[in-house]
Scaffold this active site. Structure first.
Site, PDB file in Angstrom:
ATOM      1  N   ALA A 170      10.024  47.200 -27.263  1.00  0.00           N
ATOM      2  CA  ALA A 170       9.449  45.996 -27.879  1.00  0.00           C
ATOM      3  C   ALA A 170       9.135  44.899 -26.859  1.00  0.00           C
ATOM      4  O   ALA A 170       8.199  44.132 -27.050  1.00  0.00           O
ATOM      5  CB  ALA A 170      10.380  45.459 -28.957  1.00  0.00           C
ATOM      6  N   TYR A 197       4.216  42.181 -32.283  1.00  0.00           N
ATOM      7  CA  TYR A 197       4.576  40.982 -33.031  1.00  0.00           C
ATOM      8  C   TYR A 197       4.004  39.754 -32.304  1.00  0.00           C
ATOM      9  O   TYR A 197       3.749  39.791 -31.105  1.00  0.00           O
ATOM     10  CB  TYR A 197       6.101  40.909 -33.122  1.00  0.00           C
ATOM     11  CG  TYR A 197       6.628  39.689 -33.835  1.00  0.00           C
ATOM     12  CD1 TYR A 197       6.437  39.535 -35.209  1.00  0.00           C
ATOM     13  CD2 TYR A 197       7.305  38.695 -33.140  1.00  0.00           C
ATOM     14  CE1 TYR A 197       6.904  38.410 -35.856  1.00  0.00           C
ATOM     15  CE2 TYR A 197       7.780  37.567 -33.781  1.00  0.00           C
ATOM     16  CZ  TYR A 197       7.577  37.430 -35.145  1.00  0.00           C
ATOM     17  OH  TYR A 197       8.037  36.306 -35.783  1.00  0.00           O
ATOM     18  N   ASN A 199       4.871  37.049 -30.891  1.00  0.00           N
ATOM     19  CA  ASN A 199       5.306  36.487 -29.605  1.00  0.00           C
ATOM     20  C   ASN A 199       5.631  37.545 -28.551  1.00  0.00           C
ATOM     21  O   ASN A 199       6.209  37.228 -27.514  1.00  0.00           O
ATOM     22  CB  ASN A 199       6.487  35.525 -29.810  1.00  0.00           C
ATOM     23  CG  ASN A 199       7.774  36.248 -30.141  1.00  0.00           C
ATOM     24  OD1 ASN A 199       7.830  37.479 -30.148  1.00  0.00           O
ATOM     25  ND2 ASN A 199       8.814  35.489 -30.429  1.00  0.00           N
ATOM     26  N   LYS A 200       5.245  38.784 -28.771  1.00  0.00           N
ATOM     27  CA  LYS A 200       5.487  39.813 -27.756  1.00  0.00           C
ATOM     28  C   LYS A 200       4.384  39.750 -26.681  1.00  0.00           C
ATOM     29  O   LYS A 200       3.462  38.949 -26.774  1.00  0.00           O
ATOM     30  CB  LYS A 200       5.592  41.190 -28.415  1.00  0.00           C
ATOM     31  CG  LYS A 200       6.782  41.300 -29.382  1.00  0.00           C
ATOM     32  CD  LYS A 200       8.131  41.309 -28.671  1.00  0.00           C
ATOM     33  CE  LYS A 200       9.344  40.999 -29.532  1.00  0.00           C
ATOM     34  NZ  LYS A 200       9.651  41.867 -30.630  1.00  0.00           N
ATOM     35  N   THR A 201       4.464  40.623 -25.668  1.00  0.00           N
ATOM     36  CA  THR A 201       3.607  40.436 -24.481  1.00  0.00           C
ATOM     37  C   THR A 201       2.130  40.681 -24.758  1.00  0.00           C
ATOM     38  O   THR A 201       1.281  40.101 -24.083  1.00  0.00           O
ATOM     39  CB  THR A 201       4.073  41.325 -23.319  1.00  0.00           C
ATOM     40  OG1 THR A 201       4.130  42.678 -23.796  1.00  0.00           O
ATOM     41  CG2 THR A 201       5.445  40.907 -22.818  1.00  0.00           C
TER      42      THR A 201
END
Ligand SMILES: *Cc1c(COP(=O)(O)O)cnc(C)c1O
Length: 398
Positions: A170, A197, A199-201
């Site tokens: 994740a 999601y 706020n992921k990279t």
């Protein structure tokens, strides 16, 4: 006063145009954009197969299902992780067995995993778990903050015990680790699970991916992601496709939309640029905070390249909550990743987990603060965070 949020997504006109294009195309749900996203993502992480899904949580769920995790089985999960990593084992009726983390990396400690497997094999109790034990089916390491766990050690251990490795990636796109040469995170996993999601990279708003080299596993995951249908809906609507399908299992509704995949394709194209910006910001933090005695900084061993999803510092004992509060008052958003999952009421009460079972996670959790790090963060914003952190640490000490 300057306000620096914990996170702000990086969305350009290209993402807006791509999503608008799908809206005008007449096909919104799983379709050609998802297929293209799968192909390109598989290339990016050196996997043979990729299945686009609604989240990393659904990827983890279907990965364990495809590996044959069933009621009463055991799944090893690090004590320091997000709810998703362990809850999916529970959904399958399996028991999450929590393993302590390495003090330096905060990822699952391979030596601790080895000790846990030995205890299980000898039929001795762990926390409130009591023998007779079911079979251990999988180890699920998490690449904390974007730093790849000791996958070489964990895979060796898994091979000795005949269990699979499902990597919770994740945080880990596009991290790398060195084995024979540099390899992308997730390469070589039985199944790797990725999150898009918000706020992921890279992001699709909500979304995920499962990658694997085994066609049978990819097929099972794809089938279970769409009601257990023998062929998926978008192929049914292809030219020459048929209305007919067979339901071969009680599946789920875990597919990704083409709207999300179109966003993901642009983010994927920008992934290296976004990553380089995160790496620059991480190096700047490390340089600016290096001299401060009261905190420990995240490490990047020379055989790993972190995705830098998080920049988690550790403050001296007893200061964390005051520092977080002071930073909030000074306009700096932070987060904590995470209270050890086995100490959450559900896991603690159901299986009797106690801090003594994970001394490192229990000791380090109260020191953790994740600082803002996101590609569009300006140097002025980062300087503000550094200044306010220094001042908050000084205040907390006095
Ligand atoms: C975010 C996260 C997940 C879940 O990802 P979703 O795409 O929101 O389901 C799983 N594991 C870890 C470690 C995470 O941080």
């Amino acid at each position: 006063m300057m306000h620096v949020p914990f996170f702000r997504p990086s969305i350009t006109d290209a993402e807006v145009a791509a999503v608008t294009g799908v809206l005008r195309s007449g096909w919104l749900t799983t379709g050609p954009r998802c297929r293209e996203f799968e192909t390109r993502f598989a290339e990016a992480v050196a996997a043979r197969h990729a299945v686009a899904l609604s989240s990393c949580t659904s990827a983890l769920h279907l990965a364990l299902e495809a590996l044959g995790v069933r009621g009463g089985d055991l799944v090893l999960v690090p004590a320091l992780t997000f709810a998703a990593t362990a809850e999916v084992a529970c959904h399958l009726g399996a028991v999450p067995v929590f393993v302590d983390v390495d003090a330096k990396t905060l990822c699952m400690d391979a030596a601790a995993a080895g000790r846990t497997l030995a205890v299980l094999r000898e039929g001795r109790p762990i926390a409130g778990l009591a023998p007779p034990y079911g079979a251990v089916r999988a180890i699920v390491p998490v690449h904390y903050g974007g730093l790849v766990a000791d996958v070489v050690g964990l895979r060796r251990l898994a091979a000795e015990h005949g269990v699979a490795v499902v990597e919770d990636c994740a945080h880990a796109f596009p991290a790398q680790y060195r084995d024979d040469g540099w390899r992308p995170a997730g390469a070589g996993a039985d199944v790797a699970c990725w999150s898009f999601y918000a706020n992921k990279t890279i992001t699709t708003g909500e979304g995920g991916m499962a990658t694997t080299d085994r066609p049978d596993r990819a097929d099972r995951i794809r089938c279970m992601s769409l009601h257990g249908m023998s062929q998926d809906a978008w192929r049914r609507f292809e030219r020459g496709g048929s209305w007919d399908y067979e339901i071969v299992a009680a599946g789920h509704k875990y597919n990704l939309t083409d709207l999300a995949a179109a966003l993901g394709l642009v983010q994927l194209e920008r992934a290296n640029e976004l990553w380089q910006r995160r790496r620059t910001l991480a190096a700047r933090y490390t340089e600016a905070l290096a001299g401060i005695a009261e905190i420990d900084l995240p490490v990047e061993p020379e055989d790993r390249r972190s995705a830098w999803h998080l920049y988690a510092v550790r403050v001296h004992h007893g200061a964390r909550d005051a520092v977080v509060k002071r930073l909030r008052e000074r306009g700096v958003g932070t987060s904590v990743h995470w209270r050890p999952l086995p100490l959450q009421p559900y896991y603690r009460d159901r299986w009797g987990y106690r801090p003594e079972t994970f001394p490192v996670a229990a000791r380090e959790f109260p020191r953790l603060i994740s600082l803002p790090i996101f590609p569009d963060m300006t140097e002025a914003e980062q300087d503000h965070v550094v200044r306010e952190l220094r001042s908050a640490l000084a205040t907390a000490k006095s």
